[in-house]
Enzyme design. Structure first.
Site, PDB file in Angstrom:
ATOM      1  N   ASP A   1      -3.401  -1.891   6.397  1.00 28.19           N
ATOM      2  CA  ASP A   1      -3.954  -2.028   5.036  1.00 28.19           C
ATOM      3  C   ASP A   1      -5.095  -3.043   4.904  1.00 28.19           C
ATOM      4  O   ASP A   1      -5.087  -3.872   3.974  1.00 28.19           O
ATOM      5  CB  ASP A   1      -2.832  -2.381   4.055  1.00 28.19           C
TER       6      ASP A   1
ATOM      7  N   CYS B   1       3.677  -5.028   3.657  1.00 30.22           N
ATOM      8  CA  CYS B   1       3.428  -3.884   4.541  1.00 30.22           C
ATOM      9  C   CYS B   1       3.448  -4.240   6.015  1.00 30.22           C
ATOM     10  O   CYS B   1       3.891  -3.435   6.834  1.00 30.22           O
ATOM     11  CB  CYS B   1       2.136  -3.196   4.126  1.00 30.22           C
TER      12      CYS B   1
ATOM     13  N   LYS C   1      -0.322   6.139   3.194  1.00 31.58           N
ATOM     14  CA  LYS C   1       1.055   5.955   2.703  1.00 31.58           C
ATOM     15  C   LYS C   1       1.014   5.621   1.231  1.00 31.58           C
ATOM     16  O   LYS C   1      -0.023   5.203   0.712  1.00 31.58           O
ATOM     17  CB  LYS C   1       1.749   4.841   3.490  1.00 31.58           C
TER      18      LYS C   1
HETATM   19  C1  VGL Z   1       1.080  -3.850  -0.128  1.00 29.45           C
HETATM   20  C2  VGL Z   1       2.059  -4.356  -2.132  1.00 29.45           C
HETATM   21  C3  VGL Z   1       1.786  -3.098  -2.606  1.00 29.45           C
HETATM   22  C4  VGL Z   1       0.690  -4.295   1.243  1.00 29.45           C
HETATM   23  C5  VGL Z   1       0.815  -2.582  -0.581  1.00 29.45           C
HETATM   24  O1  VGL Z   1      -0.234  -3.703   1.837  1.00 29.45           O
HETATM   25  O2  VGL Z   1       1.316  -5.245   1.760  1.00 29.45           O
HETATM   26  N1  VGL Z   1       1.718  -4.732  -0.908  1.00 29.45           N
HETATM   27  N2  VGL Z   1       1.168  -2.220  -1.827  1.00 29.45           N
END
Ligand code: VGL
Ligand code: ZN
Length: 203
Positions: A8, A151, A106
């Site tokens: 991410d 994540c 995702k």
């Molecule tokens: C994430 C919160 C919501 C992350 C993704 O990438 O850690 N955290 N969506």
């Protein structure tokens, strides 16, 4: 066979983004410096529809940071982030994306969140990343990116549970720390789950 998993590394998780992770942008040079040293580089991308159930804005009177029950699972509510095809969902521009062999999205199902790059939070559906890595002959994975306490943590824990020799590149991660100590707790949880914690300088 060693794979690097970039979690991410997207605009919304960087300073100025909608779900800002402090110093989130600082993982980019670490990723860029490491990519050439791996047989394979894969990336995960948080990729939500606008009606996603993890967004506080989609629940009357709810605020980011509150926890609700979302279809039977506890769900932290977040600001609107990483909406499909938005700037916030794009990989950070300075990331060397040409070296990423495969991207796994995702969080596409509005009814369930997905912190791990392998499965949704209910372990109901796989993204395909596990099978992909196994088909490529990967036995060892190195995980880094955003955010350490969400994540990255769940991606590393699933990798270890799937039988990959799993390493966390600690200086290649930054966390949200919604509550003080969350990042330290996440690292402890990963160690308990069999993840080896290392540093980019040791690789
Ligand atoms: C994430 C919160 C919501 C992350 C993704 O990438 O850690 N955290 N969506
Ligand atoms: Zn998300």
């Amino acid at each position: 066979m060693k794979a690097l998993i970039l979690v991410d590394i997207q605009n919304d998780f960087c300073p100025g983004g909608h779900l800002e992770v402090p110093e989130g942008d600082q993982v980019v040079p670490v990723a860029n410096a490491l990519m050439d040293r791996f047989d394979l580089v894969v990336a995960t991308q948080d990729w939500h529809p606008a009606n996603h159930g993890s967004f506080a804005a989609n629940h009357p009177w709810r605020k980011p940071g509150q926890v609700i029950d979302l279809n039977g699972l506890p769900q932290v509510l977040w600001p609107i982030h990483c909406v499909q095809d938005s700037f916030g969902a794009e990989f950070v521009q300075s990331l060397h994306t040409d070296k990423i062999g495969q991207v796994f999205v995702k969080g596409t199902d509005p009814e369930i969140d997905s912190y791990s790059g392998f499965y949704d939070n209910g372990h109901r559906k796989a993204t395909g990343m596990g099978d992909f890595l196994k088909e490529k002959g990967v036995d060892s994975v190195y995980v880094m990116g955003l955010a350490t306490d969400y994540c990255v943590k769940f991606t590393a824990l699933d990798a270890a549970a799937l039988g990959f020799k799993t390493h966390l590149i600690e200086d290649g991660c930054r966390g949200v720390n919604l509550n003080a100590g969350d990042v330290d707790q996440a690292i402890a949880d990963m160690r308990s789950g069999g993840v080896v914690v290392t540093n980019s300088t040791e690789l």
